[in-house]
Design an enzyme around this catalytic site. Structure first.
Site, mmCIF file in Angstrom:
data_model
loop_
_atom_site.group_PDB
_atom_site.id
_atom_site.type_symbol
_atom_site.label_atom_id
_atom_site.label_comp_id
_atom_site.label_asym_id
_atom_site.label_seq_id
_atom_site.Cartn_x
_atom_site.Cartn_y
_atom_site.Cartn_z
ATOM 1 N N ASN A 9 0.866 -1.176 0.000
ATOM 2 C CA ASN A 9 0.000 0.000 0.000
ATOM 3 C C ASN A 9 0.904 1.228 0.000
ATOM 4 O O ASN A 9 1.506 1.562 1.016
ATOM 5 C CB ASN A 9 -0.904 -0.016 1.238
ATOM 6 C CG ASN A 9 -1.747 1.248 1.352
ATOM 7 O OD1 ASN A 9 -1.904 1.994 0.379
ATOM 8 N ND2 ASN A 9 -2.287 1.499 2.536
ATOM 9 N N TRP A 10 0.990 1.879 -1.158
ATOM 10 C CA TRP A 10 1.930 2.995 -1.304
ATOM 11 C C TRP A 10 1.428 4.282 -0.658
ATOM 12 O O TRP A 10 2.179 5.245 -0.549
ATOM 13 C CB TRP A 10 2.212 3.244 -2.780
ATOM 14 C CG TRP A 10 2.945 2.123 -3.462
ATOM 15 C CD1 TRP A 10 3.438 0.976 -2.884
ATOM 16 C CD2 TRP A 10 3.270 2.033 -4.849
ATOM 17 N NE1 TRP A 10 4.050 0.188 -3.828
ATOM 18 C CE2 TRP A 10 3.960 0.804 -5.048
ATOM 19 C CE3 TRP A 10 3.048 2.857 -5.950
ATOM 20 C CZ2 TRP A 10 4.423 0.397 -6.301
ATOM 21 C CZ3 TRP A 10 3.508 2.447 -7.199
ATOM 22 C CH2 TRP A 10 4.192 1.240 -7.368
ATOM 23 N N LYS A 11 0.162 4.309 -0.275
ATOM 24 C CA LYS A 11 -0.436 5.493 0.356
ATOM 25 C C LYS A 11 -0.204 6.726 -0.534
ATOM 26 O O LYS A 11 -0.261 6.624 -1.754
ATOM 27 C CB LYS A 11 0.083 5.654 1.781
ATOM 28 C CG LYS A 11 -0.139 4.382 2.618
ATOM 29 C CD LYS A 11 0.138 4.568 4.079
ATOM 30 C CE LYS A 11 -0.098 3.250 4.815
ATOM 31 N NZ LYS A 11 0.049 3.411 6.277
ATOM 32 N N HIS A 95 -9.522 0.891 5.407
ATOM 33 C CA HIS A 95 -8.212 1.144 6.009
ATOM 34 C C HIS A 95 -8.369 2.142 7.153
ATOM 35 O O HIS A 95 -9.178 3.063 7.091
ATOM 36 C CB HIS A 95 -7.230 1.684 4.960
ATOM 37 C CG HIS A 95 -5.813 1.682 5.427
ATOM 38 N ND1 HIS A 95 -5.313 2.647 6.273
ATOM 39 C CD2 HIS A 95 -4.790 0.821 5.188
ATOM 40 C CE1 HIS A 95 -4.042 2.385 6.527
ATOM 41 N NE2 HIS A 95 -3.699 1.283 5.886
ATOM 42 N N GLU A 167 -5.048 -5.065 10.775
ATOM 43 C CA GLU A 167 -4.041 -4.028 10.965
ATOM 44 C C GLU A 167 -4.266 -3.349 12.312
ATOM 45 O O GLU A 167 -5.138 -2.496 12.438
ATOM 46 C CB GLU A 167 -4.090 -3.013 9.822
ATOM 47 C CG GLU A 167 -5.491 -2.590 9.372
ATOM 48 C CD GLU A 167 -5.493 -1.262 8.641
ATOM 49 O OE1 GLU A 167 -4.487 -0.918 8.028
ATOM 50 O OE2 GLU A 167 -6.506 -0.550 8.733
ATOM 51 N N GLY A 173 2.630 2.612 10.785
ATOM 52 C CA GLY A 173 3.482 3.782 10.629
ATOM 53 C C GLY A 173 4.189 4.216 11.889
ATOM 54 O O GLY A 173 4.797 5.282 11.924
ATOM 55 N N GLY A 233 3.035 -1.224 4.306
ATOM 56 C CA GLY A 233 3.016 0.217 4.087
ATOM 57 C C GLY A 233 4.377 0.751 3.688
ATOM 58 O O GLY A 233 4.829 0.574 2.562
ATOM 59 N N GLY A 234 5.056 1.408 4.631
ATOM 60 C CA GLY A 234 6.320 2.084 4.329
ATOM 61 C C GLY A 234 7.355 1.210 3.659
ATOM 62 O O GLY A 234 8.064 1.648 2.738
#
Length: 250
Positions: A9-11, A95, A167, A173, A233-234
């Protein structure tokens, strides 16, 4: 046997140049991982670019969010039909950042889940508790409530063609990661709870872990019996990290 799924998930990240470099950096690992499915969810503006980049490799495409509306006067929205047209297979829904920053209620999440499936995409339903909810022993109640809100609208059988991503909000994050035992405990509870509604669904549905997944933690997490991959994520923005996570899912 459930196929492991590693989904990035590149956000709200990326440029035309970095998106191209990232796909080129991970495609060999994705193609080599024959028993692992790899997918990425770029920002909407990059979906066409990514669709072209993944056309000749095994990486699947997903959206980060879609509207319940198909067309009309809904400024800023993207319909599931639009992302499907570019070859998307998945769409995230529910999300924690959508729930928190866009005030998406369980009812909104349920409506989006139904719209995603109705238009030929596979929903990736995100559920999870805050730190306060975990510290007050409400984790199981929270995930059950979030699941029930969707099942009450879609029916339990809809989860046969869906993915669940657990999650823990406190681990997203933040650099904090639920231990493999903590994650497995919740995943096992989710699967047991689903089995009370449908043993077929419980056995079939992939349940991903999302929450600061890194290459260093992936193998141990994915070795747990009820963890079927990760929503990343990151680390999904870093070629070496994401490749390491894919390797950890083999």
């Amino acid at each position: 046997m459930r196929t492991p799924l590693v989904m990035g998930n590149w956000k709200l990240n990326g440029t035309k140049e970095s998106v191209s470099a990232l796909i080129k950096g991970i495609e060999a690992a994705a193609d080599a991982a024959k028993n692992v499915e790899v997918a990425v969810c770029p920002p909407t503006i990059f979906i066409e670019q990514v669709a072209n980049l993944v056309a000749n490799n095994s990486i699947e495409l997903g959206a980060q969010d879609v509207s319940t509306n198909i067309s009309g006067a809904f400024t800023g929205e993207t319909s599931p039909v639009m992302v499907k047209e570019f070859g998307a297979k998945y769409s995230l829904v529910g999300h924690s950042e959508r729930r928190q920053y866009h005030n998406e209620t369980d009812a909104v999440v349920a409506a989006k889940f139904v719209a995603i499936q109705a238009n030929g995409l596979v929903p990736v339903l995100c559920i999870g508790e805050t730190l306060e909810e975990r510290e007050t022993d409400k984790t199981f109640n929270v995930v059950e409530t979030q699941l029930k809100a969707v099942i009450d609208v879609s029916g339990i059988d809809a989860l046969e063609n869906a993915v669940i991503a657990y999650e823990p909000v406190w681990a997203i994050g933040t650099g904090k990661v639920a231990s493999s035992e903590q994650a497995q405990d919740v995943h096992a509870h989710i699967r047991t709870w689903l089995a009370e509604q449908s043993k077929v669904v419980a056995a079939k549905v992939q349940i991903l872990y999302g929450g600061s997944v890194k290459a260093s933690s992936a193998k141990e997490l994915f070795a747990q019996p009820d963890i079927d991959g990760g929503l990343v994520g990151g680390a999904a923005l870093l070629v070496e990290e994401f490749v390491g996570i894919i390797e950890g899912a083999k």
